[in-house]
Design a protein around this motif. Structure first.
Motif, PDB file in Angstrom:
ATOM      1  N   ASP A   5       0.828  -1.202   0.000  1.00 40.26           N
ATOM      2  CA  ASP A   5       0.000   0.000   0.000  1.00 40.26           C
ATOM      3  C   ASP A   5       0.864   1.254   0.000  1.00 40.26           C
ATOM      4  O   ASP A   5       0.545   2.249  -0.667  1.00 40.26           O
ATOM      5  N   ALA A   6       1.956   1.244   0.760  1.00 43.91           N
ATOM      6  CA  ALA A   6       2.843   2.404   0.812  1.00 43.91           C
ATOM      7  C   ALA A   6       3.450   2.675  -0.554  1.00 43.91           C
ATOM      8  O   ALA A   6       3.540   3.835  -1.000  1.00 43.91           O
ATOM      9  N   ALA A  32       2.869   5.976  -2.940  1.00 43.71           N
ATOM     10  CA  ALA A  32       3.993   6.759  -3.458  1.00 43.71           C
ATOM     11  C   ALA A  32       3.932   6.840  -4.978  1.00 43.71           C
ATOM     12  O   ALA A  32       4.205   7.894  -5.572  1.00 43.71           O
ATOM     13  N   PHE A  33       3.560   5.754  -5.618  1.00 43.12           N
ATOM     14  CA  PHE A  33       3.407   5.737  -7.076  1.00 43.12           C
ATOM     15  C   PHE A  33       2.339   6.731  -7.511  1.00 43.12           C
ATOM     16  O   PHE A  33       2.550   7.541  -8.422  1.00 43.12           O
ATOM     17  N   ALA A  34       1.177   6.673  -6.850  1.00 42.95           N
ATOM     18  CA  ALA A  34       0.076   7.565  -7.218  1.00 42.95           C
ATOM     19  C   ALA A  34       0.477   9.027  -7.038  1.00 42.95           C
ATOM     20  O   ALA A  34       0.186   9.882  -7.898  1.00 42.95           O
ATOM     21  N   MET A  35       1.142   9.344  -5.942  1.00 42.60           N
ATOM     22  CA  MET A  35       1.546  10.727  -5.699  1.00 42.60           C
ATOM     23  C   MET A  35       2.591  11.177  -6.724  1.00 42.60           C
ATOM     24  O   MET A  35       2.540  12.315  -7.211  1.00 42.60           O
ATOM     25  N   ASP A  80      -8.026   7.314  -3.215  1.00 43.60           N
ATOM     26  CA  ASP A  80      -9.091   7.948  -2.446  1.00 43.60           C
ATOM     27  C   ASP A  80      -8.595   8.461  -1.094  1.00 43.60           C
ATOM     28  O   ASP A  80      -9.114   9.433  -0.566  1.00 43.60           O
ATOM     29  N   VAL A  81      -7.576   7.809  -0.535  1.00 42.70           N
ATOM     30  CA  VAL A  81      -7.088   8.208   0.791  1.00 42.70           C
ATOM     31  C   VAL A  81      -5.746   8.928   0.733  1.00 42.70           C
ATOM     32  O   VAL A  81      -5.172   9.262   1.771  1.00 42.70           O
ATOM     33  N   THR A  82      -5.229   9.188  -0.474  1.00 34.73           N
ATOM     34  CA  THR A  82      -3.945   9.880  -0.604  1.00 34.73           C
ATOM     35  C   THR A  82      -4.055  11.173  -1.402  1.00 34.73           C
ATOM     36  O   THR A  82      -3.044  11.715  -1.841  1.00 34.73           O
ATOM     37  N   LYS A 102      -8.883  -1.460  -9.163  1.00 30.44           N
ATOM     38  CA  LYS A 102      -9.634  -1.482  -7.896  1.00 30.44           C
ATOM     39  C   LYS A 102      -8.700  -1.178  -6.731  1.00 30.44           C
ATOM     40  O   LYS A 102      -9.028  -0.399  -5.824  1.00 30.44           O
ATOM     41  N   ARG A 103      -7.530  -1.755  -6.750  1.00 26.49           N
ATOM     42  CA  ARG A 103      -6.567  -1.529  -5.665  1.00 26.49           C
ATOM     43  C   ARG A 103      -6.052  -0.093  -5.682  1.00 26.49           C
ATOM     44  O   ARG A 103      -6.004   0.585  -4.650  1.00 26.49           O
ATOM     45  N   LEU A 104      -5.672   0.394  -6.853  1.00 22.05           N
ATOM     46  CA  LEU A 104      -5.101   1.736  -6.937  1.00 22.05           C
ATOM     47  C   LEU A 104      -6.149   2.801  -6.637  1.00 22.05           C
ATOM     48  O   LEU A 104      -5.838   3.828  -6.013  1.00 22.05           O
ATOM     49  N   TYR A 105      -7.395   2.567  -7.044  1.00 22.41           N
ATOM     50  CA  TYR A 105      -8.436   3.572  -6.783  1.00 22.41           C
ATOM     51  C   TYR A 105      -8.633   3.761  -5.287  1.00 22.41           C
ATOM     52  O   TYR A 105      -8.776   4.885  -4.807  1.00 22.41           O
ATOM     53  N   ALA A 106      -8.656   2.662  -4.535  1.00 20.68           N
ATOM     54  CA  ALA A 106      -8.817   2.768  -3.089  1.00 20.68           C
ATOM     55  C   ALA A 106      -7.657   3.543  -2.469  1.00 20.68           C
ATOM     56  O   ALA A 106      -7.845   4.339  -1.544  1.00 20.68           O
ATOM     57  N   ILE A 107      -6.472   3.336  -2.988  1.00 22.19           N
ATOM     58  CA  ILE A 107      -5.288   4.064  -2.500  1.00 22.19           C
ATOM     59  C   ILE A 107      -5.404   5.550  -2.837  1.00 22.19           C
ATOM     60  O   ILE A 107      -5.118   6.427  -2.014  1.00 22.19           O
TER      61      ILE A 107
END
Length: 434
Positions: A35-36, A40-43, A168-170, A161-166
């Motif tokens: 998750d971390a 970091a990837f999304a940011m 949403d909270v980042t 699905k996994r990345l979207y949840a991440i």
């Protein structure tokens, strides 16, 4: 390859290769990426961007993280996606209309997000309808009726699905690259030959300005076309609700009025416009206008209503729904009219505020686990430019309790501006891109 080196590359404002993005997407899907690391990837993507080629590579990587459907059908596989608005129940009309015009429409849709309603929630307001089907069942429904509206199975784009949840909270939901990859990874997993995108702009849309909407439309069309799916985006107005009702059962009622030839207006106009585009793109119409005419004609003579009824029955709904739809739809316990505080013209409608009013009534989700109340919402909404007298109804509130209805009344009055002079009403169709 490892997650840290890919993230470090993004931090240096370098775009990972297609193989690296494919590896990362697979790690999202199978848990090889933490998750971390996903956050970091999304940011890093949000801050630095991927560019056109990187965006397309991430989209395909996320699509290929799960199952890509295949079809043995007569006719082109086509689809539609809306970026989200209020009172937008077009998919329920357009899917059977496209099927009636020769297309095959396995429409993978979603649930409500924020202030916007979800197609699956609307469909499930019809008793018995199931939108959670297996791939085999989806294939059988599509073979029998030409169309289906369902949710994504666990095997469709699991990386998204996994990345979207991440995201949403980042605080990385707004990234144009990640929005594009999220939308298209699921749509392209259904293997359409042609796709029309309804990109909303205005007070009730996620994209509030024309520049924002155009940027998203260009990113989506460039990426989907690069992936081999003929795609056109239509930028449409969302400065007021599309239908005169918001809320799941109430919007289904508006759909039925259109399907049975009892209502015209923006809902019918945009259905024909979007249908015309995708029918032209897949070769089922000579041009966009001819395609729009085909959609309108199929709606007029009742063929689309009949096909919609077959789809509803195939997905578990009542066999006689189309003939007696009002009997099946749930009704709210409390219905209040919202009177205008003053006389004048409707000069502005805050669509986002109205959408959030429906969520507060229970017609949407504030957290993912919330249970949606299908009967609540707003109906008989005024339109931009309407003249109203003091005390005349601006809308009807449909609620489960009196206190909720009173709070909703205040919210509706605050969301609708009454002025002394009329305003120009924006065109429903702004432009086509792709």
């Amino acid at each position: 390859m490892d997650a840290r080196s890919i993230i470090a590359k993004l931090r240096r404002r370098e775009v990972p290769t297609a193989d690296e993005l494919g590896w990362f997407a697979q790690g999202l899907a199978d848990g090889g990426v933490s998750d971390a690391q996903a956050g970091a990837f999304a940011m890093a993507v949000c801050m630095g961007g991927l560019g056109t080629e990187g965006r397309a590579a991430l989209t395909l990587a996320m699509r290929d993280s799960g199952r890509v459907l295949s079809w043995d059908v007569d006719g082109p596989v086509i689809d539609k996606h809306s970026t989200g608005g209020v009172g937008d129940c077009v998919s329920l009309i357009l899917a059977p209309a496209l099927a009636e015009c020769g297309g095959v429409v396995p429409m993978i849709s979603g649930r409500g997000l924020g202030h916007t309603g979800g197609t699956l929630d609307k469909l499930e307001a019809i008793p018995g309808v199931s939108t959670g089907v297996t791939e085999d069942m989806l294939a059988r429904i599509v073979a029998g009726t030409g169309c289906a509206i369902v949710g994504a199975t666990a095997g469709i784009a699991p990386a998204d699905k996994r990345l979207y949840a991440i995201r949403d909270v980042t605080a990385t939901v707004e990234s144009l690259d990640l929005i594009t990859a999220s939308i298209l990874s699921k749509k392209l997993a259904a293997a359409p030959e042609a796709l029309v995108l309804d990109v909303k702009v205005g007070s009730g849309a996620f994209m509030k300005t024309p520049d924002e909407a155009r940027a998203l439309a260009e990113a989506l069309t460039a990426t989907a076309n690069a992936a081999g799916c003929k795609t056109t985006a239509v930028i449409t107005d969302m400065n007021q609700p599309l239908a005169p009702a918001l809320g799941n059962a109430l919007e289904v009622a508006e759909v039925m009025k259109v399907l049975r030839g009892e209502a015209e207006g923006p809902l019918l106009q945009i259905t024909a416009a979007l249908g015309g585009v995708v029918l032209a793109d897949c070769g089922l119409a000579a041009d966009v206008q001819a395609g729009a005419d085909r959609i309108a004609e199929a709606l007029r003579d009742g063929r689309v209503a009949e096909r919609f009824g077959r789809m509803i029955a195939a997905q578990g709904g009542p066999l006689s729904f189309v003939d007696d739809w009002a009997r099946f739809l749930p009704e709210a316990n409390v219905i209040h009219e919202v009177g205008a505080a003053q006389a004048g013209y409707v000069t502005a409608i805050d669509g986002e505020a109205l959408g959030l009013t429906v969520v507060a009534l229970g017609g949407g989700r504030q957290v993912e686990s919330d249970v949606v109340e299908p009967a609540v919402g707003l109906s008989r909404l005024v339109r931009l430019g309407d003249r109203v007298e003091k005390g005349a109804p601006l809308a009807q509130v449909h609620a489960g309790r009196e206190d909720a209805a009173r709070r909703a009344e205040a919210s509706v009055r605050a969301a609708i501006t009454i002025g002394a002079e009329p305003v120009a009403v924006p065109d429903l169709i702004h432009e086509r891109i792709g």
